[in-house]
Design a protein around this motif. Sequence first.
Motif, PDB file in Angstrom:
ATOM      1  N   HIS A   8       0.801  -0.764   0.299  1.00 15.57           N
ATOM      2  CA  HIS A   8       0.151   0.173   0.212  1.00 15.57           C
ATOM      3  C   HIS A   8       1.150   1.352  -0.143  1.00 15.57           C
ATOM      4  N   ILE A   9       0.409   2.000  -0.642  1.00 19.64           N
ATOM      5  CA  ILE A   9       0.974   3.971  -0.747  1.00 19.64           C
ATOM      6  C   ILE A   9      -0.157   4.143  -0.264  1.00 19.64           C
ATOM      7  N   GLY A  10       0.095   4.476   0.915  1.00 21.52           N
ATOM      8  CA  GLY A  10      -1.305   5.290   1.465  1.00 21.52           C
ATOM      9  C   GLY A  10      -2.476   4.734   1.220  1.00 21.52           C
ATOM     10  N   GLY A  11      -4.012   5.154   0.626  1.00 24.33           N
ATOM     11  CA  GLY A  11      -4.533   4.230   1.095  1.00 24.33           C
ATOM     12  C   GLY A  11      -5.027   3.509  -0.786  1.00 24.33           C
ATOM     13  N   ILE A  12      -3.307   3.347  -1.768  1.00 24.98           N
ATOM     14  CA  ILE A  12      -3.699   3.139  -2.771  1.00 24.98           C
ATOM     15  C   ILE A  12      -2.867   1.501  -2.581  1.00 24.98           C
ATOM     16  N   ALA A  46       8.075   1.123 -11.662  1.00 25.29           N
ATOM     17  CA  ALA A  46       6.787   2.151 -12.668  1.00 25.29           C
ATOM     18  C   ALA A  46       5.051   2.008 -11.773  1.00 25.29           C
ATOM     19  N   THR A  47       4.831   1.359 -11.439  1.00 27.18           N
ATOM     20  CA  THR A  47       3.284   1.155 -10.485  1.00 27.18           C
ATOM     21  C   THR A  47       3.365   1.933  -9.783  1.00 27.18           C
ATOM     22  N   ARG A  48       4.395   1.532  -8.574  1.00 27.03           N
ATOM     23  CA  ARG A  48       4.300   2.630  -7.671  1.00 27.03           C
ATOM     24  C   ARG A  48       4.718   3.939  -8.018  1.00 27.03           C
ATOM     25  N   ALA A  49       5.961   4.405  -9.096  1.00 31.03           N
ATOM     26  CA  ALA A  49       5.097   5.600  -9.093  1.00 31.03           C
ATOM     27  C   ALA A  49       4.051   6.262  -9.550  1.00 31.03           C
ATOM     28  N   ILE A  50       3.050   5.756  -9.824  1.00 36.37           N
ATOM     29  CA  ILE A  50       2.425   5.959 -10.184  1.00 36.37           C
ATOM     30  C   ILE A  50       1.507   6.142  -9.014  1.00 36.37           C
ATOM     31  N   ALA A  51       1.238   4.921  -8.408  1.00 41.19           N
ATOM     32  CA  ALA A  51       0.339   4.788  -7.205  1.00 41.19           C
ATOM     33  C   ALA A  51       0.632   5.917  -6.468  1.00 41.19           C
ATOM     34  N   SER A  52       1.944   6.238  -6.070  1.00 40.14           N
ATOM     35  CA  SER A  52       2.458   7.172  -5.002  1.00 40.14           C
ATOM     36  C   SER A  52       2.208   8.810  -6.376  1.00 40.14           C
ATOM     37  N   GLN A  53       1.399   9.020  -7.306  1.00 40.87           N
ATOM     38  CA  GLN A  53       1.267  10.123  -7.879  1.00 40.87           C
ATOM     39  C   GLN A  53      -0.025   9.921  -7.670  1.00 40.87           C
ATOM     40  N   ASN A  55      -1.714   8.868  -4.964  1.00 43.10           N
ATOM     41  CA  ASN A  55      -2.165   9.878  -3.627  1.00 43.10           C
ATOM     42  C   ASN A  55      -1.869  11.036  -3.795  1.00 43.10           C
ATOM     43  N   SER A  56      -0.784  11.072  -3.776  1.00 39.50           N
ATOM     44  CA  SER A  56      -0.401  12.881  -3.640  1.00 39.50           C
ATOM     45  C   SER A  56      -1.574  13.752  -4.396  1.00 39.50           C
ATOM     46  N   ASP A  57      -1.746  12.684  -5.460  1.00 32.95           N
ATOM     47  CA  ASP A  57      -3.341  14.095  -6.004  1.00 32.95           C
ATOM     48  C   ASP A  57      -4.569  14.783  -5.045  1.00 32.95           C
ATOM     49  N   ILE A  58      -4.486  13.028  -4.845  1.00 35.77           N
ATOM     50  CA  ILE A  58      -5.550  12.796  -3.590  1.00 35.77           C
ATOM     51  C   ILE A  58      -4.978  13.559  -2.414  1.00 35.77           C
ATOM     52  N   LEU A  59      -4.497  13.428  -1.591  1.00 34.27           N
ATOM     53  CA  LEU A  59      -3.977  14.713  -0.701  1.00 34.27           C
ATOM     54  C   LEU A  59      -3.436  16.163  -1.012  1.00 34.27           C
ATOM     55  N   PHE A  60      -3.836  16.318  -2.084  1.00 38.21           N
ATOM     56  CA  PHE A  60      -3.545  17.632  -2.283  1.00 38.21           C
ATOM     57  C   PHE A  60      -4.889  18.348  -3.452  1.00 38.21           C
ATOM     58  N   ASN A  61      -5.543  17.335  -3.218  1.00 36.90           N
ATOM     59  CA  ASN A  61      -6.876  17.709  -3.815  1.00 36.90           C
ATOM     60  C   ASN A  61      -6.693  17.709  -5.560  1.00 36.90           C
ATOM     61  N   LYS A  62      -6.285  17.379  -6.144  1.00 33.68           N
ATOM     62  CA  LYS A  62      -6.048  17.470  -7.831  1.00 33.68           C
ATOM     63  C   LYS A  62      -6.269  16.089  -8.118  1.00 33.68           C
ATOM     64  N   PHE A  63      -7.071  15.296  -7.650  1.00 34.08           N
ATOM     65  CA  PHE A  63      -7.298  14.071  -8.451  1.00 34.08           C
ATOM     66  C   PHE A  63      -8.184  14.536  -9.432  1.00 34.08           C
ATOM     67  N   THR A  64      -8.999  13.988 -10.195  1.00 31.15           N
ATOM     68  CA  THR A  64      -9.648  14.576 -11.171  1.00 31.15           C
ATOM     69  C   THR A  64     -10.315  13.289 -12.767  1.00 31.15           C
ATOM     70  N   GLY A  65      -9.333  11.920 -12.025  1.00 33.29           N
ATOM     71  CA  GLY A  65      -9.992  10.365 -12.927  1.00 33.29           C
ATOM     72  C   GLY A  65      -8.887  10.368 -13.107  1.00 33.29           C
ATOM     73  N   LEU A  66      -8.933   8.703 -13.838  1.00 33.51           N
ATOM     74  CA  LEU A  66      -7.713   7.735 -14.462  1.00 33.51           C
ATOM     75  C   LEU A  66      -7.360   8.215 -14.913  1.00 33.51           C
ATOM     76  N   ASP A  67      -7.753   9.336 -15.959  1.00 34.84           N
ATOM     77  CA  ASP A  67      -6.973   9.529 -17.919  1.00 34.84           C
ATOM     78  C   ASP A  67      -5.307   9.671 -17.550  1.00 34.84           C
ATOM     79  N   LYS A  68      -5.204  10.896 -16.476  1.00 42.23           N
ATOM     80  CA  LYS A  68      -3.865  11.786 -16.630  1.00 42.23           C
ATOM     81  C   LYS A  68      -2.840  10.286 -16.509  1.00 42.23           C
ATOM     82  N   TYR A  69      -3.172   8.751 -15.670  1.00 45.18           N
ATOM     83  CA  TYR A  69      -2.148   7.918 -15.789  1.00 45.18           C
ATOM     84  C   TYR A  69      -2.085   6.693 -16.025  1.00 45.18           C
ATOM     85  N   ARG A  70      -2.960   6.468 -17.328  1.00 41.34           N
ATOM     86  CA  ARG A  70      -3.164   5.733 -18.184  1.00 41.34           C
ATOM     87  C   ARG A  70      -0.987   6.139 -18.982  1.00 41.34           C
TER      88      ARG A  70
END
Length: 109
Positions: A8-12, A46-53, A55-70
């Motif tokens: 787990h990385i945060g809640g991910i 790479a998967t850990r880096a995406i999960a970390s990103q 998690n960070s986006d959720i913490l800073f209210n920047k998460f808008t969906g999965l498109d950015k990470y595909r």
Amino acid sequence: MNTQVLEHIGGIAILKNGNSYLIRFTHQKKIYQLGRGKISPENLKATRAIASQINSDILFNKFTGLDKYRKPEIKRDTKTFKELWLDFVVYQSKFIKASTFRAYKDIER
């Protein structure tokens, strides 16, 4: 299919799902999951880096969906067989005898 939580990385959660990695998490009462490709040491990094990103986006209210990470899709030039053949004939015409070129043209019909 056999799914195993690797870490787990945060809640991910990073999961091993058969022969590939999967990122899974819940955000604002919605379940998200993102396939990350085949099992390999490089892909795990790479998967850990995406999960970390994520998690960070959720913490800073920047998460808008999965498109950015595909992974970006590879756009392929789609030509018909006839178009490919014509490209080949034009290219070969610079290097072959006229009689061979005529044989190519006969095949084209």
